[in-house]
Scaffold this motif. Structure first.
Motif, PDB file in Angstrom:
ATOM      1  N   ALA A  59      36.233  45.078  35.282  1.00 13.94           N
ATOM      2  CA  ALA A  59      37.030  44.764  34.091  1.00 13.94           C
ATOM      3  C   ALA A  59      38.453  44.453  34.525  1.00 13.94           C
ATOM      4  CB  ALA A  59      37.028  45.953  33.137  1.00 13.94           C
ATOM      5  N   ARG A  60      39.092  43.552  33.823  1.00 19.54           N
ATOM      6  CA  ARG A  60      40.478  43.225  34.148  1.00 19.54           C
ATOM      7  C   ARG A  60      41.347  44.476  33.989  1.00 19.54           C
ATOM      8  NH1 ARG A  60      44.040  41.278  29.804  1.00 19.54           N
ATOM      9  NH2 ARG A  60      44.689  43.432  30.082  1.00 19.54           N
ATOM     10  N   PRO A  61      42.174  44.786  34.998  1.00 21.57           N
ATOM     11  CA  PRO A  61      43.055  45.961  34.882  1.00 21.57           C
ATOM     12  C   PRO A  61      44.097  45.763  33.778  1.00 21.57           C
ATOM     13  CG  PRO A  61      42.847  45.218  37.174  1.00 21.57           C
ATOM     14  CD  PRO A  61      42.267  44.143  36.316  1.00 21.57           C
ATOM     15  N   ASP A  62      44.795  46.831  33.449  1.00 24.59           N
ATOM     16  CA  ASP A  62      45.866  46.755  32.461  1.00 24.59           C
ATOM     17  C   ASP A  62      46.974  45.831  32.959  1.00 24.59           C
ATOM     18  OD1 ASP A  62      44.550  48.559  30.843  1.00 24.59           O
ATOM     19  OD2 ASP A  62      45.626  50.302  31.657  1.00 24.59           O
ATOM     20  N   MET A  63      47.652  45.173  32.045  1.00 25.73           N
ATOM     21  CA  MET A  63      48.778  44.307  32.412  1.00 25.73           C
ATOM     22  C   MET A  63      49.822  45.121  33.170  1.00 25.73           C
ATOM     23  SD  MET A  63      47.998  41.290  31.490  1.00 25.73           S
ATOM     24  CE  MET A  63      49.579  40.509  31.814  1.00 25.73           C
ATOM     25  N   ARG A 111      53.506  27.770  40.715  1.00 25.59           N
ATOM     26  CA  ARG A 111      53.723  28.576  39.528  1.00 25.59           C
ATOM     27  C   ARG A 111      52.499  29.442  39.251  1.00 25.59           C
ATOM     28  NH1 ARG A 111      56.029  23.759  35.570  1.00 25.59           N
ATOM     29  NH2 ARG A 111      57.827  23.178  36.877  1.00 25.59           N
ATOM     30  N   THR A 112      52.740  30.500  38.510  1.00 16.94           N
ATOM     31  CA  THR A 112      51.620  31.294  38.040  1.00 16.94           C
ATOM     32  C   THR A 112      50.678  30.382  37.272  1.00 16.94           C
ATOM     33  OG1 THR A 112      53.057  33.217  37.811  1.00 16.94           O
ATOM     34  CG2 THR A 112      50.951  33.291  36.679  1.00 16.94           C
ATOM     35  N   ILE A 113      49.392  30.443  37.562  1.00 17.02           N
ATOM     36  CA  ILE A 113      48.461  29.527  36.907  1.00 17.02           C
ATOM     37  C   ILE A 113      48.408  29.833  35.408  1.00 17.02           C
ATOM     38  CG2 ILE A 113      47.117  29.343  39.032  1.00 17.02           C
ATOM     39  CD1 ILE A 113      44.925  31.009  37.676  1.00 17.02           C
ATOM     40  N   PRO A 114      48.068  28.861  34.578  1.00 16.85           N
ATOM     41  CA  PRO A 114      48.005  29.096  33.139  1.00 16.85           C
ATOM     42  C   PRO A 114      47.142  30.321  32.811  1.00 16.85           C
ATOM     43  CG  PRO A 114      47.786  26.766  33.587  1.00 16.85           C
ATOM     44  CD  PRO A 114      47.758  27.457  34.922  1.00 16.85           C
ATOM     45  N   GLY A 115      47.716  31.214  32.044  1.00 18.35           N
ATOM     46  CA  GLY A 115      47.004  32.434  31.698  1.00 18.35           C
ATOM     47  C   GLY A 115      47.159  33.544  32.716  1.00 18.35           C
ATOM     48  N   GLY A 116      47.600  33.191  33.927  1.00 27.72           N
ATOM     49  CA  GLY A 116      47.867  34.198  34.950  1.00 27.72           C
ATOM     50  C   GLY A 116      46.740  34.468  35.918  1.00 27.72           C
ATOM     51  N   TRP A 117      45.506  34.193  35.537  1.00 29.05           N
ATOM     52  CA  TRP A 117      44.364  34.433  36.415  1.00 29.05           C
ATOM     53  C   TRP A 117      43.135  33.787  35.784  1.00 29.05           C
ATOM     54  CZ3 TRP A 117      46.350  37.797  32.913  1.00 29.05           C
ATOM     55  CH2 TRP A 117      45.476  38.314  31.950  1.00 29.05           C
ATOM     56  N   HIS A 118      42.126  33.557  36.593  1.00 29.17           N
ATOM     57  CA  HIS A 118      40.833  33.138  36.089  1.00 29.17           C
ATOM     58  C   HIS A 118      39.909  34.350  36.013  1.00 29.17           C
ATOM     59  CE1 HIS A 118      40.804  28.495  36.897  1.00 29.17           C
ATOM     60  NE2 HIS A 118      41.744  28.873  36.037  1.00 29.17           N
ATOM     61  N   THR A 119      38.994  34.298  35.070  1.00 27.55           N
ATOM     62  CA  THR A 119      37.989  35.349  34.931  1.00 27.55           C
ATOM     63  C   THR A 119      36.734  34.933  35.699  1.00 27.55           C
ATOM     64  OG1 THR A 119      38.808  36.038  32.766  1.00 27.55           O
ATOM     65  CG2 THR A 119      36.517  36.586  33.291  1.00 27.55           C
ATOM     66  N   TYR A 120      36.177  35.859  36.470  1.00 29.60           N
ATOM     67  CA  TYR A 120      34.978  35.598  37.253  1.00 29.60           C
ATOM     68  C   TYR A 120      33.867  36.534  36.771  1.00 29.60           C
ATOM     69  CZ  TYR A 120      37.767  32.668  40.282  1.00 29.60           C
ATOM     70  OH  TYR A 120      38.569  31.659  40.757  1.00 29.60           O
ATOM     71  N   PRO A 121      32.985  36.041  35.877  1.00 32.05           N
ATOM     72  CA  PRO A 121      31.889  36.882  35.401  1.00 32.05           C
ATOM     73  C   PRO A 121      30.815  37.091  36.459  1.00 32.05           C
ATOM     74  CG  PRO A 121      31.635  34.660  34.539  1.00 32.05           C
ATOM     75  CD  PRO A 121      32.961  34.695  35.254  1.00 32.05           C
ATOM     76  N   GLU A 122      30.942  36.371  37.576  1.00 29.68           N
ATOM     77  CA  GLU A 122      29.990  36.501  38.682  1.00 29.68           C
ATOM     78  C   GLU A 122      30.354  37.752  39.479  1.00 29.68           C
ATOM     79  OE1 GLU A 122      30.983  32.339  37.475  1.00 29.68           O
ATOM     80  OE2 GLU A 122      32.174  33.906  38.438  1.00 29.68           O
ATOM     81  N   HIS A 123      29.987  38.909  38.957  1.00 26.82           N
ATOM     82  CA  HIS A 123      30.430  40.176  39.526  1.00 26.82           C
ATOM     83  C   HIS A 123      30.083  40.321  40.997  1.00 26.82           C
ATOM     84  CE1 HIS A 123      30.257  41.993  35.214  1.00 26.82           C
ATOM     85  NE2 HIS A 123      31.420  41.446  35.456  1.00 26.82           N
ATOM     86  N   GLY A 128      33.613  38.872  41.467  1.00 25.37           N
ATOM     87  CA  GLY A 128      34.287  39.440  40.315  1.00 25.37           C
ATOM     88  C   GLY A 128      35.026  40.742  40.490  1.00 25.37           C
ATOM     89  N   LEU A 129      35.117  41.271  41.703  1.00 27.12           N
ATOM     90  CA  LEU A 129      35.719  42.591  41.913  1.00 27.12           C
ATOM     91  C   LEU A 129      37.250  42.539  41.859  1.00 27.12           C
ATOM     92  CD1 LEU A 129      35.321  45.599  42.719  1.00 27.12           C
ATOM     93  CD2 LEU A 129      35.434  44.837  45.113  1.00 27.12           C
ATOM     94  N   TRP A 130      37.840  43.484  41.091  1.00 27.40           N
ATOM     95  CA  TRP A 130      39.281  43.768  41.144  1.00 27.40           C
ATOM     96  C   TRP A 130      39.450  45.044  41.971  1.00 27.40           C
ATOM     97  CZ3 TRP A 130      43.264  40.900  39.042  1.00 27.40           C
ATOM     98  CH2 TRP A 130      42.945  39.949  38.077  1.00 27.40           C
ATOM     99  N   THR A 131      40.353  45.029  42.953  1.00 24.15           N
ATOM    100  CA  THR A 131      40.501  46.205  43.808  1.00 24.15           C
ATOM    101  C   THR A 131      41.835  46.162  44.534  1.00 24.15           C
ATOM    102  OG1 THR A 131      39.366  47.552  45.482  1.00 24.15           O
ATOM    103  CG2 THR A 131      39.351  45.170  45.821  1.00 24.15           C
ATOM    104  N   THR A 132      42.026  47.112  45.436  1.00 23.50           N
ATOM    105  CA  THR A 132      43.226  47.188  46.263  1.00 23.50           C
ATOM    106  C   THR A 132      42.824  47.200  47.729  1.00 23.50           C
ATOM    107  OG1 THR A 132      43.210  49.607  46.409  1.00 23.50           O
ATOM    108  CG2 THR A 132      44.345  48.635  44.505  1.00 23.50           C
ATOM    109  N   PRO A 133      43.736  46.835  48.644  1.00 27.18           N
ATOM    110  CA  PRO A 133      43.419  46.982  50.060  1.00 27.18           C
ATOM    111  C   PRO A 133      43.060  48.416  50.450  1.00 27.18           C
ATOM    112  CG  PRO A 133      45.311  45.544  49.806  1.00 27.18           C
ATOM    113  CD  PRO A 133      45.021  46.130  48.442  1.00 27.18           C
ATOM    114  N   THR A 134      43.696  49.394  49.807  1.00 33.09           N
ATOM    115  CA  THR A 134      43.379  50.789  50.113  1.00 33.09           C
ATOM    116  C   THR A 134      41.918  51.089  49.790  1.00 33.09           C
ATOM    117  OG1 THR A 134      45.655  51.515  49.766  1.00 33.09           O
ATOM    118  CG2 THR A 134      43.939  53.186  49.576  1.00 33.09           C
ATOM    119  N   ASP A 135      41.430  50.612  48.653  1.00 32.51           N
ATOM    120  CA  ASP A 135      40.023  50.830  48.319  1.00 32.51           C
ATOM    121  C   ASP A 135      39.097  50.077  49.265  1.00 32.51           C
ATOM    122  OD1 ASP A 135      40.494  52.622  46.302  1.00 32.51           O
ATOM    123  OD2 ASP A 135      39.443  51.482  44.751  1.00 32.51           O
TER     124      ASP A 135
END
Length: 484
Positions: free
Chosen positions: A251-255, A267-279, A283-290
């Protein structure tokens, strides 16, 4: 030494045509900082793919972020199975003050695949899936498309995880903010609002290696049907929780908690990011630490230590080559102490790299929010390798060759390939004794190492100069033959 074929190698020339211009405001925020001396050496020791003589040129991270126009970077370094430092640099969005921290989430893009593969292998461990069974017998909510190939040889999970399933669809473009997003079955069938065609078969399973994000989406459906749970729940239970990946999800993290993507125009792309339903594929949101924790969990499994996410035999299967330097969800690189599991990621405006040496427990994860972030990440990898004395990720060392000034000057000008509306032009100019090819993605300097050969400092690729049969200048570079 064994090397994985670059996931993007077939598109090297097109890769160079991606442009990126962003403003940079550098800041740095650390979550883990237990190794300040070596951390500083990494931050000031970035190197190109080619170095010259006994004293290689090095750069600061700040200068290379500016050079590659990457607004934000996050790094986590693993030494002997422990995260020794993790730190964020730059900003979430160009022109804005909010800093990247070690807790900032990025899109992992194709690094989603090894994570998904680990989830699938966990289902194999519990007997809910088989690596070599016919996946069509597991699928309940979707069926494989009719084709002449799987009648000869059933499609298996091993095929899907190793890109040998013969399936279509290299990657996915994502969906801009406000656009309708397809379900998994719509995506697999290529039905609206999916932007991709239906996932089909192009070859007999097991016959060849061809990178296929489409195959990973079939694997995602197989996992859902086998476990009877949503894909994010499967991964949370079987990968994120045992590996300690508390900042990871689909799921998209909080703003304000994630970096924004930046396009070719800087420039920041329109909307700020694309959504990738292809999990599973992207589709993963994460950090380098994780991602570092994920690598550590695999390493512990490899070594048979407590705290491993998968059993030793399962990790060994994951790290066994199926075809062309690829295992189950991971690229395989090197031998002996240099043996590593690797993967890169490239979504719109996000680039990332992940490496773990399972034997030593040494590795690194780098995530960026700029189109040239993959090039920056490779320079960071070399700095980490040199600082922590890894046996790999070292630049090639060359001795520069002194070309007569008139020969070097003769290579200046417009080099091109193709005809008509497919013609692409690469101007070349001299800068500080180097021949610099100008591309929309950036400028790449080449140094002479022989009478007819030059090598790129940034890319490590060579340019070979000669003449055509009719006497025109010719250069073989970027995987293409250019003429002037």
């Amino acid at each position: 030494m064994r090397r994985i074929p670059s996931i993007h190698r077939r598109g090297d020339m097109r890769l160079l045509l991606l442009g990126c211009v962003v403003g940079l405001s550098l800041s740095a925020t650390a979550a883990v900082a237990a190794d300040p001396d070596r951390q500083r050496r990494v931050e000031t020791g970035l190197m190109g793919a080619a170095v010259f003589g006994d004293r290689p040129e090095t750069w600061s991270l700040e200068s290379r972020m500016a050079h590659w126009k990457v607004p934000g970077v996050s790094i986590a370094v693993v030494d002997d199975g422990k995260i020794v430092w993790a730190k964020g640099y730059g900003v979430l969005a160009a022109g804005e003050p909010a800093p990247v921290t070690a807790r900032t989430r990025f899109q992992a893009a194709s690094i989603s695949k090894p994570v998904a593969a680990a989830g699938a292998l966990s289902l194999v461990e519990t007997g809910q899936l088989s690596l070599d069974g016919d996946v069509s017998k597991v699928l309940k909510t979707w069926t494989l498309p009719a084709n002449p190939y799987t009648a000869e040889r059933p499609l298996t999970l091993r095929d899907l995880l190793s890109h040998t399933g013969g399936t279509s669809q290299h990657g996915f473009p994502g969906y801009a903010q406000g656009a309708a997003v397809p379900t998994l079955t719509q995506l697999l069938d290529g039905k609206a609002p999916a932007s991709n065609p239906a996932i089909t078969f192009e070859a007999r399973p097991g016959e060849r290696w061809k990178y296929s994000g489409g195959g990973y989406e079939i694997a995602e459906q197989v996992m859902i049907d086998a476990a009877g749970k949503p894909f994010p729940d499967i991964l949370a239970e079987r990968v994120f929780k045992p590996a300690g990946m508390a900042a990871s999800g689909y799921a998209r993290p909080d703003m304000g908690a994630f970096a924004l993507a930046h396009g070719r125009d800087g420039r920041t792309i329109p909307g700020g990011w694309h959504t990738y339903p292809e999990h599973a594929a992207a589709g993963l949101w994460t950090t380098p630490t994780d991602l570092a924790r994920f690598g550590i969990a695999l390493s512990r499994g490899w070594q048979g230590k407590a705290g491993g996410m998968l059993k030793p035999g399962t990790v060994k299967a994951m790290a066994t080559e199926v075809k062309d330097g690829y295992g189950l969800g991971v690229g395989l690189q090197g031998e002996g102490e240099a043996f590593a599991l690797i993967h890169g990621g490239a979504n719109r405006g996000f680039k990332a790299n992940w490496v773990i040496h399972p034997g030593s427990g040494d590795g690194v994860a780098v995530m960026t929010n700029g189109e040239a972030g993959d090039l920056l990440a490779r320079e960071i990898l070399r700095a980490v390798a040199r600082t922590y004395d890894w046996p790999d990720y070292r630049p090639e060392v060359y001795q520069p060759h002194a070309l007569p000034p008139d020969v070097l000057a003769s290579r200046v000008g417009d080099w091109s390939v193709g005809e008509g509306d497919k013609r692409m032009v690469f101007p070349a100019k001299l800068v500080d004794g180097r021949l610099v090819f100008v591309t929309p993605r950036g400028e790449f300097g080449f140094v002479p190492i022989g009478p007819t050969t030059m090598v790129s400092v940034d890319l490590g690729i060579k340019a070979e100069f000669s003449k055509t049969e009719d006497g025109r200048d010719k250069a073989r570079v970027f995987g293409e033959t250019l003429t002037k």
